[in-house]
Design a protein around this motif. Structure first.
Motif, PDB file in Angstrom:
ATOM      1  N   UNK A 105       0.840  -1.189   0.000  1.00 12.63           N
ATOM      2  CA  UNK A 105       0.000   0.000   0.000  1.00 12.63           C
ATOM      3  C   UNK A 105       0.882   1.248   0.000  1.00 12.63           C
ATOM      4  N   UNK A 106       0.287   2.349  -0.409  1.00 10.21           N
ATOM      5  CA  UNK A 106       0.939   3.646  -0.312  1.00 10.21           C
ATOM      6  C   UNK A 106       0.352   4.398   0.871  1.00 10.21           C
ATOM      7  N   UNK A 107       1.211   5.060   1.649  1.00  9.59           N
ATOM      8  CA  UNK A 107       0.734   5.840   2.781  1.00  9.59           C
ATOM      9  C   UNK A 107      -0.111   7.010   2.287  1.00  9.59           C
ATOM     10  N   UNK A 108      -1.187   7.350   3.011  1.00  3.35           N
ATOM     11  CA  UNK A 108      -2.054   8.441   2.542  1.00  3.35           C
ATOM     12  C   UNK A 108      -1.346   9.784   2.481  1.00  3.35           C
ATOM     13  N   UNK A 109      -0.400  10.018   3.375  1.00  8.51           N
ATOM     14  CA  UNK A 109       0.372  11.257   3.347  1.00  8.51           C
ATOM     15  C   UNK A 109       1.555  11.078   2.400  1.00  8.51           C
ATOM     16  N   UNK A 110       1.617  11.893   1.368  1.00  9.21           N
ATOM     17  CA  UNK A 110       2.672  11.731   0.369  1.00  9.21           C
ATOM     18  C   UNK A 110       4.061  11.965   0.959  1.00  9.21           C
ATOM     19  N   UNK A 111       4.171  12.917   1.883  1.00 11.60           N
ATOM     20  CA  UNK A 111       5.478  13.176   2.501  1.00 11.60           C
ATOM     21  C   UNK A 111       5.930  11.956   3.290  1.00 11.60           C
ATOM     22  N   UNK A 112       5.026  11.384   4.093  1.00  8.97           N
ATOM     23  CA  UNK A 112       5.371  10.181   4.850  1.00  8.97           C
ATOM     24  C   UNK A 112       5.691   9.022   3.916  1.00  8.97           C
ATOM     25  N   UNK A 113       4.974   8.929   2.810  1.00  5.28           N
ATOM     26  CA  UNK A 113       5.202   7.825   1.884  1.00  5.28           C
ATOM     27  C   UNK A 113       6.589   7.912   1.254  1.00  5.28           C
ATOM     28  N   UNK A 114       7.089   9.122   1.062  1.00  6.44           N
ATOM     29  CA  UNK A 114       8.398   9.288   0.425  1.00  6.44           C
ATOM     30  C   UNK A 114       9.529   9.162   1.432  1.00  6.44           C
ATOM     31  N   UNK A 115       9.356   9.739   2.620  1.00  7.68           N
ATOM     32  CA  UNK A 115      10.463   9.853   3.563  1.00  7.68           C
ATOM     33  C   UNK A 115      10.487   8.753   4.625  1.00  7.68           C
ATOM     34  N   UNK A 116       9.443   7.943   4.727  1.00 12.67           N
ATOM     35  CA  UNK A 116       9.430   6.882   5.735  1.00 12.67           C
ATOM     36  C   UNK A 116      10.020   5.613   5.152  1.00 12.67           C
ATOM     37  N   UNK A 117      10.803   4.910   5.943  1.00  7.14           N
ATOM     38  CA  UNK A 117      11.454   3.670   5.516  1.00  7.14           C
ATOM     39  C   UNK A 117      11.374   2.647   6.653  1.00  7.14           C
ATOM     40  N   UNK A 118      11.593   1.393   6.291  1.00  7.25           N
ATOM     41  CA  UNK A 118      11.535   0.300   7.260  1.00  7.25           C
ATOM     42  C   UNK A 118      12.963  -0.094   7.627  1.00  7.25           C
ATOM     43  N   UNK A 119      13.360   0.194   8.857  1.00  6.05           N
ATOM     44  CA  UNK A 119      14.702  -0.144   9.331  1.00  6.05           C
ATOM     45  C   UNK A 119      14.799  -1.643   9.609  1.00  6.05           C
ATOM     46  N   UNK A 120      16.004  -2.216   9.601  1.00  3.55           N
ATOM     47  CA  UNK A 120      16.151  -3.650   9.897  1.00  3.55           C
ATOM     48  C   UNK A 120      15.594  -4.035  11.259  1.00  3.55           C
ATOM     49  N   UNK A 121      15.718  -3.144  12.253  1.00  2.00           N
ATOM     50  CA  UNK A 121      15.176  -3.467  13.570  1.00  2.00           C
ATOM     51  C   UNK A 121      13.652  -3.611  13.517  1.00  2.00           C
TER      52      UNK A 121
END
Length: 481
Positions: A290-306
């Motif tokens: 899915x894509x996050x509803x907030x475009x800024x969050x969708x671009x700048x958020x990432x999933x860290x290994x932890x």
């Protein structure tokens, strides 16, 4: 120009997905042409079209069907106006009338124990591959087409380390069934092209499953065929979830687990588990495509290994809890029966075995299970798939004084509440199996290449199989975007 003639030109110029094109063509042939085919484009009025929509609802058609039919007619007339065939489109949005806002039906979902029971029922009905398909859908959140279109080259497993992932290709990562024909194509959305990491137990199950056949695709029936979604729902999914005790003609008597659960409901279940475990929204979105509803969050958020390790720890913990709950509450079924079904799930290439009730006749082809002087045991397959000896032996389960259970509570058969999500990351980072994901980099999905297409009654071998790419032992050092 008559609408039937214009519809042929309009469909020929439609640049949409194959499934959407098939829907437009079907609605045009079934509804638009019989009613408006011999009517000139300029003679279609908006009031006549809305009157026809009311007639369709009066004949029993669902509101969703009527909306799509009217949308196709509106697009046809709007494009005819752009081409100068008519002065203007008569299909203006209605300003008066009842506002149709039907109540949204909530999708039925299941907890891990219920999913495991449904998967074991599917083993008895269709074979181990069907049970593994149910379990994989619930513990990965992948769609039907994404799992059926999964090829060996896109499944990377390391059973020794308990680490694995499946790659959904952006070009041909999903199987599409259109007008009775199968073909590979892109997934539902651009965000659906992703890499899904697998918990350790699912890595072991899929590794054993791949060893049972040489088919280029991961999930195929024992005959090497690809199941149609409608057939799988009718013959495996719905009987496994709804039970077969009310069916006089049922070959196997199975109790109900979660009435109304569908294959799409397994994806809803996965999302619900992630929310319950307190997983961050970005990890939920990336895992489900899915894509996050907030475009800024969708671009700048990432999933860290932890965070990825915590997700895998939660999923692994839920599997182990489901296995333990199954051992404590066999639901009025002989323990050797569940032993054979668990063994079939751990070795999904074999036919499903077992009975829904003690003494009822099951399939004749039964796979031999590991046995001792006291008979088959549940411990061997449980150790294989979960890594912990969670399930007692058949003799112990038979001797235990366990009252038959009616419905399975959401908290599990033990009645205890799951641990708080805040405790799970520490266990995940301390686990050598799950924590190994921190040291590995995820593979980048392929961005080019085509896939085969084939047709027929679900026959499984593609006409021109694509060459298999080598599966490197180590993932590349560069993480995926």
């Amino acid at each position: 120009m008559l609408l039937e003639e214009w519809a042929r030109h309009w469909l020929a110029a439609a640049d949409v997905a194959p499934a959407t094109f098939a829907q437009y063509r079907s609605l045009t042939r079934a509804h638009l042409v019989p009613r408006w085919g011999t009517v000139a484009l300029g003679a279609i009025s908006g009031i006549a079209a809305r009157q026809w929509a009311v007639e369709l609802r009066g004949r029993g058609y669902a509101d969703s069907t009527v909306r799509v039919v009217m949308r196709v007619l509106s697009m046809m007339l709007a494009d005819a106006a752009r081409e100068g065939l008519i002065a203007a489109s008569p299909m203006w949005p209605p300003r008066r009338g009842r506002r149709r806002r039907p109540a949204r039906r909530e999708m039925v979902w299941a907890n891990p124990e219920q999913v495991l029971r449904t998967g074991l029922h599917a083993c008895a009905l269709a074979g181990g591959w069907a049970g593994l398909l149910v379990v994989s859908a619930a513990w990965t959140g992948a769609r039907w087409g994404e799992l059926l279109g999964l090829r060996r080259e896109n499944l990377h497993l390391d059973p020794a380390a308990g680490v694995g992932e499946l790659v959904i290709d952006p070009v041909d990562g999903a199987l599409h069934e259109i007008d009775g024909h199968f073909s590979l194509g892109p997934p539902k959305t651009a965000a659906s092209a992703r890499t899904v990491t697998l918990p350790p137990f699912l890595v072991a199950l899929l590794a054993r499953h791949l060893a049972t056949h040489d088919h280029p695709y991961v999930f195929a029936s024992r005959q090497g065929r690809f199941p149609r979604r409608s057939n799988f729902a009718r013959r495996a999914m719905r009987p496994a979830a709804d039970g077969t005790e009310q069916r006089a003609w049922a070959r196997i008597r199975l109790p109900a687990v979660v009435p109304g659960l569908t294959f799409q409901g397994l994806r809803h279940s996965h999302k619900t588990w992630l929310v319950t475990d307190g997983i961050a929204p970005v990890a939920q979105a990336r895992r489900l495509g899915h894509a996050l509803p907030d475009r800024i969050d969708d671009i700048y958020s990432h999933v860290a290994p932890e965070l990825e390790a915590r997700v895998l720890a939660c999923l692994q913990w839920r599997w182990e809890q489901a296995c333990q709950a199954l051992a404590r509450d066999p639901v009025r079924v002989d323990a050797p029966v569940w032993a054979r079904r668990l063994d079939a799930l751990a070795d999904p290439g074999t036919p499903g075995t077992g009975t829904g009730r003690a003494g009822a006749a099951g399939p004749r082809r039964a796979r031999p299970t590991a046995s001792t002087a006291s008979g088959p045991t549940l411990a061997a397959p449980a150790v294989l798939v979960s890594g912990v000896p969670a399930v007692p032996s058949a003799g112990a389960a038979a001797d235990a004084d366990v009252a038959p259970a009616g419905t399975v509570p959401d908290r599990g058969a033990s009645g205890t509440r799951p641990p708080r999500p805040a405790r799970l990351p520490a266990a995940a980072l301390a686990s050598p199996r799950v924590g190994a994901i921190r040291a590995g980099a995820r593979r980048r999905p392929r961005v080019a290449g085509g896939g085969p297409s084939w047709s027929g009654s679900g026959a499984g071998t593609p006409e021109q199989p694509r060459p298999t790419r080598p599966n490197p032992a180590q993932p590349p050092a560069t993480p995926s975007a």
